[in-house]
Design a protein around this motif. Structure first.
Motif, PDB file in Angstrom:
ATOM      1  N   ASP A  94      14.388  84.182  53.530  1.00  0.00           N
ATOM      2  CA  ASP A  94      14.235  84.221  52.132  1.00  0.00           C
ATOM      3  C   ASP A  94      13.490  82.736  51.771  1.00  0.00           C
ATOM      4  O   ASP A  94      12.920  82.893  50.858  1.00  0.00           O
ATOM      5  CB  ASP A  94      15.599  84.094  51.544  1.00  0.00           C
ATOM      6  CG  ASP A  94      16.235  85.728  51.711  1.00  0.00           C
ATOM      7  OD1 ASP A  94      15.291  86.639  52.075  1.00  0.00           O
ATOM      8  OD2 ASP A  94      17.349  85.862  51.676  1.00  0.00           O
TER       9      ASP A  94
ATOM     10  N   SER B 221      11.155  95.462  51.637  1.00  0.00           N
ATOM     11  CA  SER B 221      11.411  94.919  50.447  1.00  0.00           C
ATOM     12  C   SER B 221      12.582  94.236  50.006  1.00  0.00           C
ATOM     13  O   SER B 221      13.552  94.803  50.500  1.00  0.00           O
ATOM     14  CB  SER B 221      10.896  96.034  49.339  1.00  0.00           C
ATOM     15  OG  SER B 221       9.585  96.615  49.647  1.00  0.00           O
ATOM     16  N   PRO B 222      12.649  93.389  49.217  1.00  0.00           N
ATOM     17  CA  PRO B 222      13.800  92.449  48.948  1.00  0.00           C
ATOM     18  C   PRO B 222      14.817  93.816  48.169  1.00  0.00           C
ATOM     19  O   PRO B 222      14.401  94.414  47.476  1.00  0.00           O
ATOM     20  CB  PRO B 222      13.339  91.416  47.810  1.00  0.00           C
ATOM     21  CG  PRO B 222      12.048  91.754  47.354  1.00  0.00           C
ATOM     22  CD  PRO B 222      11.364  92.587  48.308  1.00  0.00           C
ATOM     23  N   LEU B 223      15.962  93.591  48.287  1.00  0.00           N
ATOM     24  CA  LEU B 223      16.997  94.645  47.667  1.00  0.00           C
ATOM     25  C   LEU B 223      17.301  94.039  46.210  1.00  0.00           C
ATOM     26  O   LEU B 223      17.941  92.934  45.870  1.00  0.00           O
ATOM     27  CB  LEU B 223      18.241  94.650  48.345  1.00  0.00           C
ATOM     28  CG  LEU B 223      19.311  95.427  48.067  1.00  0.00           C
ATOM     29  CD1 LEU B 223      19.037  97.065  47.756  1.00  0.00           C
ATOM     30  CD2 LEU B 223      20.601  95.228  48.619  1.00  0.00           C
ATOM     31  N   THR B 224      16.955  95.032  45.155  1.00  0.00           N
ATOM     32  CA  THR B 224      17.312  94.436  44.139  1.00  0.00           C
ATOM     33  C   THR B 224      18.284  95.336  43.326  1.00  0.00           C
ATOM     34  O   THR B 224      18.629  96.439  44.104  1.00  0.00           O
ATOM     35  CB  THR B 224      15.964  94.659  43.082  1.00  0.00           C
ATOM     36  OG1 THR B 224      15.518  96.070  42.940  1.00  0.00           O
ATOM     37  CG2 THR B 224      14.893  94.027  43.408  1.00  0.00           C
TER      38      THR B 224
ATOM     39  N   ASN C 135      16.993  98.869  42.817  1.00  0.00           N
ATOM     40  CA  ASN C 135      16.804  99.637  44.157  1.00  0.00           C
ATOM     41  C   ASN C 135      18.225 100.102  44.716  1.00  0.00           C
ATOM     42  O   ASN C 135      18.122 101.252  45.061  1.00  0.00           O
ATOM     43  CB  ASN C 135      15.991  98.687  45.073  1.00  0.00           C
ATOM     44  CG  ASN C 135      14.625  98.188  44.907  1.00  0.00           C
ATOM     45  OD1 ASN C 135      13.785  99.044  44.204  1.00  0.00           O
ATOM     46  ND2 ASN C 135      14.200  97.245  45.505  1.00  0.00           N
TER      47      ASN C 135
ATOM     48  N   ASP D  71      15.935  94.006  37.959  1.00  0.00           N
ATOM     49  CA  ASP D  71      14.841  93.384  38.978  1.00  0.00           C
ATOM     50  C   ASP D  71      15.621  92.353  39.851  1.00  0.00           C
ATOM     51  O   ASP D  71      14.701  91.590  40.626  1.00  0.00           O
ATOM     52  CB  ASP D  71      13.544  92.925  38.177  1.00  0.00           C
ATOM     53  CG  ASP D  71      12.849  94.021  37.460  1.00  0.00           C
ATOM     54  OD1 ASP D  71      12.887  95.126  38.069  1.00  0.00           O
ATOM     55  OD2 ASP D  71      12.356  93.959  36.553  1.00  0.00           O
ATOM     56  N   THR D  72      16.631  91.872  39.587  1.00  0.00           N
ATOM     57  CA  THR D  72      17.319  90.815  40.159  1.00  0.00           C
ATOM     58  C   THR D  72      17.277  90.942  41.551  1.00  0.00           C
ATOM     59  O   THR D  72      18.031  92.011  41.884  1.00  0.00           O
ATOM     60  CB  THR D  72      18.634  90.500  39.662  1.00  0.00           C
ATOM     61  OG1 THR D  72      18.628  90.150  38.202  1.00  0.00           O
ATOM     62  CG2 THR D  72      19.471  89.032  40.239  1.00  0.00           C
ATOM     63  N   ILE D  73      17.035  90.054  42.650  1.00  0.00           N
ATOM     64  CA  ILE D  73      17.189  90.324  43.979  1.00  0.00           C
ATOM     65  C   ILE D  73      18.596  89.948  44.451  1.00  0.00           C
ATOM     66  O   ILE D  73      19.269  88.904  43.741  1.00  0.00           O
ATOM     67  CB  ILE D  73      16.212  89.484  44.700  1.00  0.00           C
ATOM     68  CG1 ILE D  73      14.743  90.018  44.436  1.00  0.00           C
ATOM     69  CG2 ILE D  73      16.219  89.658  46.262  1.00  0.00           C
ATOM     70  CD1 ILE D  73      13.817  88.788  45.081  1.00  0.00           C
TER      71      ILE D  73
ATOM     72  N   THR E 139      21.329  88.731  46.585  1.00  0.00           N
ATOM     73  CA  THR E 139      21.822  87.779  47.753  1.00  0.00           C
ATOM     74  C   THR E 139      23.280  87.765  47.795  1.00  0.00           C
ATOM     75  O   THR E 139      24.027  88.288  46.905  1.00  0.00           O
ATOM     76  CB  THR E 139      21.220  86.529  47.545  1.00  0.00           C
ATOM     77  OG1 THR E 139      22.011  85.917  46.185  1.00  0.00           O
ATOM     78  CG2 THR E 139      19.826  86.046  47.141  1.00  0.00           C
TER      79      THR E 139
END
Length: 129
Positions: A50, A78-81, A84, A110-112, A114
């Motif tokens: 990341d 793709s990053p996990l949002t 998603n 749209d926030t990834i 973590t």
């Protein structure tokens, strides 16, 4: 104590980003960034990936002497949002309404996600079913 040699400080300087911005983006405390730069601590591979993406470099640029941080596109996703995740588990939602609710937590669809952001959200929502 083992010190892990790295080029994290050089890559941060090249990117022009501030350590506090990087810490916020990755969901860590700025002191964690300092520990990684000094070599007192070694970041997890997922965090290194990341950070490399954030700094627009490769993992091996951050830790050139460690073979476990060799870059590989084998498992690139793709990053996990939040959006998603909701789509993946089949939740029907109206993005505007979800964003207004998430706005209370400084998040959006749209926030990834973590580990630390999820923990922060779960802590705030504790007791809510």
């Amino acid at each position: 104590m083992i010190k892990h040699t790295n080029n994290i400080k050089d890559m941060i300087d090249k990117s022009g980003l501030k350590q506090t911005h990087i810490a916020d983006s990755l969901g860590f405390h700025p002191a964690d960034i300092s520990h990684w730069i000094s070599g007192r601590r070694l970041m997890r591979k997922s965090v290194c990936r990341d950070m490399a993406e954030l700094l627009n470099c490769r993992m091996c640029d951050l830790y050139p002497n460690l073979s476990i941080y060799k870059d590989s596109n084998k498992h690139k996703h793709s990053p996990l949002t939040i959006g998603n995740l909701l789509d993946c588990i089949g939740v029907k939602y109206v993005p505007g309404m979800v964003n207004s609710i998430l706005g209370d937590f400084n998040l959006s669809t749209d926030t990834i996600i973590t580990d630390r952001k999820f923990l922060k959200l779960r802590t705030k929502m504790k007791g809510v079913e």
